[in-house]
Structure formats: C-alpha cells, structure tokens
Design a protein around this motif. Sequence first.
Motif, PDB file in Angstrom:
ATOM      1  N   ALA B  37       0.773  -1.203  -0.005  1.00 28.37           N
ATOM      2  CA  ALA B  37      -0.084   0.060   0.020  1.00 28.37           C
ATOM      3  C   ALA B  37       0.939   1.212  -0.018  1.00 28.37           C
ATOM      4  O   ALA B  37       2.015   1.059   0.432  1.00 28.37           O
ATOM      5  CB  ALA B  37      -0.931   0.141   1.272  1.00 28.37           C
ATOM      6  N   LEU B  38       0.099   2.320  -0.642  1.00 26.83           N
ATOM      7  CA  LEU B  38       0.881   3.482  -0.491  1.00 26.83           C
ATOM      8  C   LEU B  38       1.133   4.029   0.921  1.00 26.83           C
ATOM      9  O   LEU B  38       2.040   4.617   1.287  1.00 26.83           O
ATOM     10  CB  LEU B  38      -0.200   4.408  -1.329  1.00 26.83           C
ATOM     11  CG  LEU B  38       0.621   6.186  -1.583  1.00 26.83           C
ATOM     12  CD1 LEU B  38       1.567   5.860  -2.471  1.00 26.83           C
ATOM     13  CD2 LEU B  38      -0.769   6.796  -2.173  1.00 26.83           C
ATOM     14  N   ASP B  80      -1.253  -6.305  -4.485  1.00 27.19           N
ATOM     15  CA  ASP B  80       0.075  -6.096  -4.453  1.00 27.19           C
ATOM     16  C   ASP B  80       0.968  -4.869  -5.608  1.00 27.19           C
ATOM     17  O   ASP B  80       2.024  -4.687  -5.751  1.00 27.19           O
ATOM     18  CB  ASP B  80       1.167  -7.263  -4.840  1.00 27.19           C
ATOM     19  CG  ASP B  80       0.704  -8.067  -6.011  1.00 27.19           C
ATOM     20  OD1 ASP B  80       0.109  -7.356  -6.896  1.00 27.19           O
ATOM     21  OD2 ASP B  80       0.933  -8.957  -6.286  1.00 27.19           O
ATOM     22  N   SER B  81      -0.100  -4.008  -5.941  1.00 26.29           N
ATOM     23  CA  SER B  81       0.311  -2.849  -6.859  1.00 26.29           C
ATOM     24  C   SER B  81       0.906  -1.846  -6.139  1.00 26.29           C
ATOM     25  O   SER B  81       1.529  -0.951  -6.508  1.00 26.29           O
ATOM     26  CB  SER B  81      -0.829  -2.241  -7.600  1.00 26.29           C
ATOM     27  OG  SER B  81      -2.010  -1.704  -6.698  1.00 26.29           O
ATOM     28  N   GLY B  82       0.523  -1.632  -4.785  1.00 25.46           N
ATOM     29  CA  GLY B  82       1.070  -0.637  -3.879  1.00 25.46           C
ATOM     30  C   GLY B  82       0.373   0.616  -4.079  1.00 25.46           C
ATOM     31  O   GLY B  82       0.771   1.755  -3.722  1.00 25.46           O
ATOM     32  N   ARG B  83      -0.580   0.681  -4.778  1.00 23.38           N
ATOM     33  CA  ARG B  83      -1.102   2.103  -5.395  1.00 23.38           C
ATOM     34  C   ARG B  83      -2.150   2.607  -4.084  1.00 23.38           C
ATOM     35  O   ARG B  83      -2.434   3.712  -4.124  1.00 23.38           O
ATOM     36  CB  ARG B  83      -2.067   2.084  -6.549  1.00 23.38           C
ATOM     37  CG  ARG B  83      -0.737   1.742  -7.691  1.00 23.38           C
ATOM     38  CD  ARG B  83      -1.636   2.156  -9.024  1.00 23.38           C
ATOM     39  NE  ARG B  83      -2.501   3.040  -9.159  1.00 23.38           N
ATOM     40  CZ  ARG B  83      -4.088   3.011  -9.449  1.00 23.38           C
ATOM     41  NH1 ARG B  83      -4.405   1.644  -9.708  1.00 23.38           N
ATOM     42  NH2 ARG B  83      -4.699   3.849  -9.486  1.00 23.38           N
ATOM     43  N   ALA B  84      -2.701   1.648  -3.634  1.00 19.02           N
ATOM     44  CA  ALA B  84      -4.066   1.821  -2.800  1.00 19.02           C
ATOM     45  C   ALA B  84      -3.736   2.469  -1.387  1.00 19.02           C
ATOM     46  O   ALA B  84      -2.435   2.206  -0.740  1.00 19.02           O
ATOM     47  CB  ALA B  84      -4.934   0.595  -2.510  1.00 19.02           C
ATOM     48  N   VAL B  85      -4.469   3.038  -0.505  1.00 18.26           N
ATOM     49  CA  VAL B  85      -4.386   3.670   0.663  1.00 18.26           C
ATOM     50  C   VAL B  85      -5.311   2.583   1.717  1.00 18.26           C
ATOM     51  O   VAL B  85      -6.330   2.443   1.156  1.00 18.26           O
ATOM     52  CB  VAL B  85      -4.678   5.037   0.887  1.00 18.26           C
ATOM     53  CG1 VAL B  85      -5.002   5.210   2.362  1.00 18.26           C
ATOM     54  CG2 VAL B  85      -3.531   6.007   0.381  1.00 18.26           C
ATOM     55  N   VAL B  86      -4.797   2.003   2.604  1.00 22.25           N
ATOM     56  CA  VAL B  86      -5.328   1.552   3.482  1.00 22.25           C
ATOM     57  C   VAL B  86      -6.183   2.249   4.311  1.00 22.25           C
ATOM     58  O   VAL B  86      -5.371   2.997   5.149  1.00 22.25           O
ATOM     59  CB  VAL B  86      -4.799   0.082   4.051  1.00 22.25           C
ATOM     60  CG1 VAL B  86      -5.668  -0.565   5.510  1.00 22.25           C
ATOM     61  CG2 VAL B  86      -4.132  -0.898   3.324  1.00 22.25           C
ATOM     62  N   LEU B  87      -7.407   2.147   4.532  1.00 18.08           N
ATOM     63  CA  LEU B  87      -8.159   3.072   5.700  1.00 18.08           C
ATOM     64  C   LEU B  87      -8.664   2.261   6.751  1.00 18.08           C
ATOM     65  O   LEU B  87      -9.649   1.561   6.740  1.00 18.08           O
ATOM     66  CB  LEU B  87      -9.025   3.993   5.080  1.00 18.08           C
ATOM     67  CG  LEU B  87      -9.755   4.978   5.609  1.00 18.08           C
ATOM     68  CD1 LEU B  87     -10.614   5.917   4.698  1.00 18.08           C
ATOM     69  CD2 LEU B  87     -10.689   4.795   6.722  1.00 18.08           C
ATOM     70  N   SER B  88      -7.770   2.581   7.899  1.00 22.51           N
ATOM     71  CA  SER B  88      -8.137   1.608   9.014  1.00 22.51           C
ATOM     72  C   SER B  88      -9.257   2.452   9.816  1.00 22.51           C
ATOM     73  O   SER B  88      -8.999   3.582  10.155  1.00 22.51           O
ATOM     74  CB  SER B  88      -6.865   1.342  10.031  1.00 22.51           C
ATOM     75  OG  SER B  88      -7.500   1.026  11.110  1.00 22.51           O
ATOM     76  N   GLY B 466     -11.579  -4.840  -6.734  1.00 24.11           N
ATOM     77  CA  GLY B 466     -11.236  -5.989  -6.870  1.00 24.11           C
ATOM     78  C   GLY B 466     -11.842  -7.064  -5.719  1.00 24.11           C
ATOM     79  O   GLY B 466     -11.737  -8.213  -5.683  1.00 24.11           O
ATOM     80  N   LYS B 467     -12.856  -6.475  -4.793  1.00 26.37           N
ATOM     81  CA  LYS B 467     -13.334  -7.029  -3.823  1.00 26.37           C
ATOM     82  C   LYS B 467     -14.730  -7.419  -4.225  1.00 26.37           C
ATOM     83  O   LYS B 467     -15.296  -6.232  -4.875  1.00 26.37           O
ATOM     84  CB  LYS B 467     -13.267  -6.486  -2.438  1.00 26.37           C
ATOM     85  CG  LYS B 467     -12.034  -6.110  -2.188  1.00 26.37           C
ATOM     86  CD  LYS B 467     -10.870  -7.288  -1.974  1.00 26.37           C
ATOM     87  CE  LYS B 467      -9.303  -6.516  -1.643  1.00 26.37           C
ATOM     88  NZ  LYS B 467      -9.266  -5.555  -0.984  1.00 26.37           N
ATOM     89  N   VAL B 468     -15.413  -8.672  -3.862  1.00 31.86           N
ATOM     90  CA  VAL B 468     -16.650  -9.078  -4.424  1.00 31.86           C
ATOM     91  C   VAL B 468     -16.926  -9.084  -5.869  1.00 31.86           C
ATOM     92  O   VAL B 468     -17.396  -9.926  -6.369  1.00 31.86           O
ATOM     93  CB  VAL B 468     -17.888  -8.087  -3.842  1.00 31.86           C
ATOM     94  CG1 VAL B 468     -19.375  -8.567  -4.124  1.00 31.86           C
ATOM     95  CG2 VAL B 468     -17.675  -7.872  -2.402  1.00 31.86           C
ATOM     96  N   LEU B 469     -16.587  -7.840  -6.344  1.00 31.75           N
ATOM     97  CA  LEU B 469     -16.860  -7.907  -8.104  1.00 31.75           C
ATOM     98  C   LEU B 469     -15.474  -7.854  -8.685  1.00 31.75           C
ATOM     99  O   LEU B 469     -14.528  -6.916  -8.084  1.00 31.75           O
ATOM    100  CB  LEU B 469     -17.994  -6.730  -8.496  1.00 31.75           C
ATOM    101  CG  LEU B 469     -19.267  -6.751  -8.037  1.00 31.75           C
ATOM    102  CD1 LEU B 469     -19.908  -5.732  -8.251  1.00 31.75           C
ATOM    103  CD2 LEU B 469     -19.815  -7.925  -8.657  1.00 31.75           C
ATOM    104  N   ALA B 470     -15.215  -8.280  -9.647  1.00 27.89           N
ATOM    105  CA  ALA B 470     -14.136  -8.260 -10.697  1.00 27.89           C
ATOM    106  C   ALA B 470     -13.873  -6.843 -11.398  1.00 27.89           C
ATOM    107  O   ALA B 470     -13.688  -7.038 -12.576  1.00 27.89           O
ATOM    108  CB  ALA B 470     -13.699  -9.284 -11.520  1.00 27.89           C
TER     109      ALA B 470
END
Lengths: 474, 474
Positions: B37-38, B80-88, B466-470
């Motif tokens: 993740a970013l 594994d793209s590393g583009r996303a932000v995980v929002l906890s 990419g979750k639930v739907l492709a």
Amino acid sequence: MSPLDALRDAIGQRHVLTEADASPYLTDWRGRYDGRALAVACPATTGEVAAVVRLCAGAGVPIVPQGGNTGLCGGATPDDSGRAVVLSLKRLNRIRGVDAENDTMDVEAGCILQGVQEAAREAGRLFPLSLAAEGSCTIGGNLATNAGGTQVLRYGTMRELTLGLEVVTASGEVWHGLRGLRKDNTGYDLRDLFIGSEGTLGIITAATLKLYPLPEARCTALLALSSIEDAVAALGMARHGFGASLTGFELMAGDCLVEVVRRFPQQRLPFEGSAAALPWYALLELSDSEGEAHARERFEAVLSRSIESGFVKDAVIAGSTAQSKALWHLRESIPLAEREAGKSIKHDVSVPVSRMAAFVRDTNRALQQALPGVRHVIFGHLGDGNLHYNVAPGGGWSEAALLARQDAVFEVVHDSVHAVGGSISAEHGVGQLKRDALVRYKDPVELALMHSIKQALDPRGLMNPGKVLAIGRE
Amino acid sequence: MSPLDALRDAIGQRHVLTEADASPYLTDWRGRYDGRALAVACPATTGEVAAVVRLCAGAGVPIVPQGGNTGLCGGATPDDSGRAVVLSLKRLNRIRGVDAENDTMDVEAGCILQGVQEAAREAGRLFPLSLAAEGSCTIGGNLATNAGGTQVLRYGTMRELTLGLEVVTASGEVWHGLRGLRKDNTGYDLRDLFIGSEGTLGIITAATLKLYPLPEARCTALLALSSIEDAVAALGMARHGFGASLTGFELMAGDCLVEVVRRFPQQRLPFEGSAAALPWYALLELSDSEGEAHARERFEAVLSRSIESGFVKDAVIAGSTAQSKALWHLRESIPLAEREAGKSIKHDVSVPVSRMAAFVRDTNRALQQALPGVRHVIFGHLGDGNLHYNVAPGGGWSEAALLARQDAVFEVVHDSVHAVGGSISAEHGVGQLKRDALVRYKDPVELALMHSIKQALDPRGLMNPGKVLAIGRE
C-alpha cells in the motif's frame, strides 16, 4: 403494430383492459387519486410480465404496477396523462410451494395476504404479517411497501419476513432470486433494495417467505396508565419479562376509547372507578409456546410487578379467547369511531420510543397554537415507536375548515417528527402523497444516493414514474 | 503536494503509516493474502474519514477499508500494486450513546464487538451478535460482511441487528443515516445495501444497533441422533416447542466429537453405550425470560416427547451453568481439534434445511469419487441451514497432497451446494477468495444488477477494488 395491439398479442386480448373495464384500476381505494391509462395489462405468469415490460420499454411507455390497490399513498395510481400502462399482478396468484421443513413458502405477487396466511396454517405454520387490508391486499403490494401491521414487534416488517425474490427488471429481464436461505453473504442485498421501492426499480413477481411455528396460545391484557412515560416503562418491563413472547404492545389515548364505547355501546372498557378515566391504555398480546394457562400466569407475574412499581395503575387479563378478541376489538374500533366523527387528517409516523412522550407533548402544543381547539386522535404500535397521530374536527373546527388546513397540519406534525429523529412514513410508504415532503425532510446525501440507484436500475424512468422520487414523471 | 503529504496534513503525520508500521495491515490474519500500500491512514473522526476519501478521490487513489483485520476472505487486504491507501477505522471507536429506553445504541465502526456487548450489558441490555473473533473484530467489519455467528437463529445477522448507518460515500460526502427507528418506509433501503457490501460502495463510519432484554437464564442440552433427517425433525419440534426461546441449534458429526475427546482428554461426551457412538449430535440452547428452572422444565417436556417420537435417541440437559459451558466447549473445540490434525479445506455454505440430509449425502459421495479416502469434518448452525463442511487429510491423503487439490474440492462442494439452491458463502462474505466463484454460480441478471449499483455509487471504482466484483481493480 401499436403498443396496445402488441400487448393484446402478448397476453391475450381479454387481459388488456381499456375504457370502463380499466376504471377500477385508475382510482385509489380512498378516492384521493384519480388517473388515466393507455390500458390495464393483467399478465398471469412471470414470462408474461417480462413480455409486457419489454414491450413497454421498447415503446417508451411508463408502467404503473398494481396489487390489491389498497395502498394509502397513491403509489399504485397512474397520473392523468393517460400515457402509462397499469400492470396488475392480480392474476399472478399461485402459491408455488410450501416447504414446511425449511419453514418457507414460495408465493406469487398477486396472492392475497389472507390466502397466504391460510396456506401457511394448513401446513401447520404461521405467516405472521397481519394488517387491516389482509382480505384484499396482495403480497406484491406488501413487498412493494415493506408492509408492517400488528405483529412487527416480534416478527418484523415484510423485509424481515422475506428470504428471496423473483423480479422483472426495468429492461424486462428476470432475476431468479427465490431462495430459502437464512444466511447468504454472496454480494449486494438486492432483495431489500427492491422491497419497499414501490415498483420504481422493477416489478416483484414472486417471493420466498419465512414461516414460523404456530403459537400454542394467544392471550391479551389491557393496562390503564397515567402517562406515556409510564407506558414506555411498562413496555420495557414487558420486553424483559416476556421476551419474544410479546407480540403486541398497542398504545391508545383514553379519549379514543371513550369515543369507541360512546359510539358502539355494545363495547365496554373493562375498568371501573379512576382506572376507567385515565389518559392512556395499552393492549398487550402474548403468543405462548406452552399454552393459555402459562400465558395468563406470565401476565399475572409481570403485571403485578409493574402495578407494584406504580407505573401501571390497573390491568385486566383476558380470561378467554372471547375476552382477548373483545380487547382487540376495542383497539380496532378506534379508526371506525374516528370515521363516524368525520374526516380527519392522518399521520403514520415513528419516533424513538424514548422520545415518544416528548413528541406527543410538543406536537399537541404546537398544533393547539396553530389550530386552537382541534382534537388529537392518538393510538398506535408503541412497541415499534409507530404512532397514528391523527387530527380531527372539534373545538369549533368543522370538517371542511380543518381539511382546508391539511398542509399546515402535515407541516406541524412532520416538523415535530423530524425534530426528534423520527420518520414521516413508518409503514405506509411514500407514493405520491409524501413524495414532496421527502425532499423537505430527507438527508440530501441520502436523496442523491436514491436518485443514483433509480438512474442505475431504471435509466429511462419508466418504472412507476413520479412515485417516491420526483423523477421519471409520466 | 503529494497525496501522502496531503493525508499527513489532513489527519496528522503519525496517523499515516508507511514502511514497517504499515505491515500488520497488509496481510490478512490467516496469512493467505499479502499486499502492498501507499500508506495506511488511521482517521479518528467521521470528518477525517471523509477528508481521506476526498483526497484519495481527487488523486485517483484506491481505498481499502479495514476493521479488525479478522476477515476470512481477504476482503480487507490490498493487492500488490502498492497504489492503494488502507483506511483503518480502528481509531474511530467511540460508543456515541446508549438509549436503553429505545433499546438502541450508536457506535462507531472501529469499536471492538466485545466492547459493544459489554456496553450493552452495563445498560442492562443484550447486544446479541456473538462470534469467535469477538475480542478483536470491529463493528465496521461485522457490518461490511453482514456477520452471523451463533445467535442468528433467534436474533438474525448484522443486518437484522442494525437500524441506522452513517456512511462516507465514494465522493467523500457523509450520509447521516443514524436513526433509532424500527419502522421507516421513506425510500430505498440504503442501509441494507451498504451492509454486506464489504466496503465496495462506501465506508460505514457508525451504526445504530438494536438491543434486546437480557435473558434471565441460558440453558443447553445435547441430543444424540441417528441421522440428519432426525436432526431436522428435532429442529422442527424444538422451534415449535420453544418458540423464540430457542437461540441455538448446532449440528455436529459424531466423528468430530470423537476427535475432540481423543485430542482433549479432559473433555467427555456425556453419553454411554450406543448413544455414545451415534453419527450425529445436536447442541440446543434456550434463552429463557423466566429462569433456569423453567428452561430445564421446558427442555424436559419437549425432549421427552422427541425421544418418544423416536427421532432423538438420547438427550442430556445441562444441570448447571458449568455443565452448559462444558457442552458449548465440546462444540467450540471442533475447529481446534481439526487444526491439530492438519490443515483442512474449509467451506462456509448454507442450504435449505429440508435439503440438508440430501446435500451431505450427495456431497460426501461426490467427494469420495473425486478424492477417495479424504475425511469430512461436518458441523454448523443447522437452525440457519449453515454448515461448515470441511475436508481434511486422511485415507492416504497427506496435507500437502490434499491442499494441492483445493480448487477441485471447492468445485465439488460448491457445485453440490448450487444444485440444492444453496449459497457458497453463508456468513464470511466474498472478498477476494470467492470473487471468481461468484461469477460461476450467481444468476447473471443479479450479477449485472450488482455491477450497475457499483457503477452508480462508485463510478471510478476506487472503493475496495477487486473485492466482491472483478471491477475497479487496483
């Protein structure tokens, strides 16, 4: 071929009604809304419903789905443009199957609610939805409006009673979503999106309904109360003491019962002395899995505690099924007595139970300021926070004078509901009647989300246009 | 300013985690999914969540919402793209208020489930959701996956336990939908659409939950049974005899319990003779509003009838709370014993209760044809039609050899589920794990409707892609 001829071709000439044959479908049963239509189509199968929708979609003809036509908000009546086809689901009325072991049944949208209740009972099961129109309303209408009624406290509204749906989409495809599963986490909850959408997103053609064991016995009691605060305390004690056996908790203003016994002298209030002159009464119902003796025993144990605690002034426990019915009859006679006294302005609101007392006090005060002397007719399902708060002629107000101020009354009551975080439509839906009020009270982000979903599932705005949302008008 | 700097600016430098600090958030707890993740953003208020979403939307950065990171389908792990932000949501963990009179509480998404249960109990109320991860899972995760657990039979899944939501939309607006109303028919059911959507439509930041009276007593019994058909008959009798007091009905294969007492010798099966060697057992739980004596009395009355009828071979009623716990402990030890025997291939399926016996028989047969000798580990919530049908090494299959055939096992079991109208995910959700299987089994019209809704509410595909739907992959 004209759209009308194509319809006749698809479902048979005699199932496409026009002229006088169509007229019963063009007025809602309270006579508040009148409309016109190109035709009334009465398909008998899901395939025929899909064919009608595809034909209408192809010709750009709006569709107004209709069940038993017993709705209270004009949701099933077309507008007066005469462009729409009314799609009656009445002929789609088969019970497709009862699976007693799974406690489910598959029924088509046009089944009358009472017929569904009876089919469940024949299989030794309970379908708990119960409401005044059950002899003529359809399951499809119950689904379209997420119907409530008298058993919600224990069994929930139509949404909680439904496991699966079959739906014809706005483009005339069929979603085969009938399933008898109590748990299914494979994607978005389309079922609950279609339920309560009043035919504006697609047409529900069938449903898988939940069934329950038949209770061994039902028993009722009537409580005499000094205040709504005490009624709320009694509700808390009843919920704790009876658990899920508590299937009804109806609140009634003393005024309402005085009016019932005055107009229907064969009925009586089963209290004497000061308990017969209190401002509030509550009707409780237990559905017991052991038997009538146990239900009465439980009533005695819990109600004697609540009398000792002081928030119940007096209580009568029905000693027989006949006495239980007599107590329910008092409750059911309130709207009849109200009608005898003249037309009133009705509200179907819900508020948090904890705000109920403040809501009634503040609304009464605001109404007396706006329209001094009008009468309040207050009763409803306290256990659900759902009140029928009606405003009736009295104190110098004639029926006509009062009805002329209907919008002002709506505004006072709904503003008051809104102020305590309540809902302006607890169980009747939106239809045409409350569509514009929705814009006034709804969170704008929520309204925008609703518009996005409408646009996504019915991009041409042909499904029951002008209902719920002010888009896709005919 | 870079997106990362803008995030630091919005919620404070130390609440934007990168490098080693971020790593606990990038692997799911079973260690099946690893991502990059970013950054991990940890906002503490709804306003901060909205700010993070607006920043990400503006920069075209995908967002992966995360609660307690206890999910079983990889729904909260970035790719594994590393583009996303995980929002906890973990810092958004206040209990905003308990309204005991209305039987509701408002809680933020990051509250731990156990903390919510405890806050309810302190107010003299029950919040009934209960599941193995309750000490670390969050309400937000429970909502995102429509969590189930052990009390669904009586109280329903998370959907039935929720009245209102507060949601940050994909564009970073806040829908203020917290409401303590049991009836509200003013428009589309957005609440149930967001619940179970696994963060792909928006981010749930808070919820209004339903509370229930605390039962006076809980009591359990263990039944010995010859067949699943008999277990289903016993369930029917229990539902009728106990009504809504029946809060649990767990089915367990005899094999599973043999394995438990073999591996954990301090535990024992409370039967002797032939009743100790039957193929099925069921654990029943009553939550009684009268007391323990009454619960035992009811068990005795109903169970003696079912023994007379012949479909229950023997029954033991817990004589104390300690004995109740010991019976539950047998049930809870099944997954532990399973783990000791090596890794197994797990399924979380539901089927109509009436098809349960045929489903198990047919699936066992198909599996033995495909992988002769593998062991079946079968237990679950029979009352909900929900089975954990697991496949374990045995009969010459090593752990490695079996796991190499995982996809083939999935296919046999899920095809069999599909054939009886069941669900391939009863309570765990879809996430990444079952996304492609969904395409195989889901009605294509339903899948198309899901895509339309995703497109409408998250047009840029940035919410948990990419979750639930492709679609909307990172």
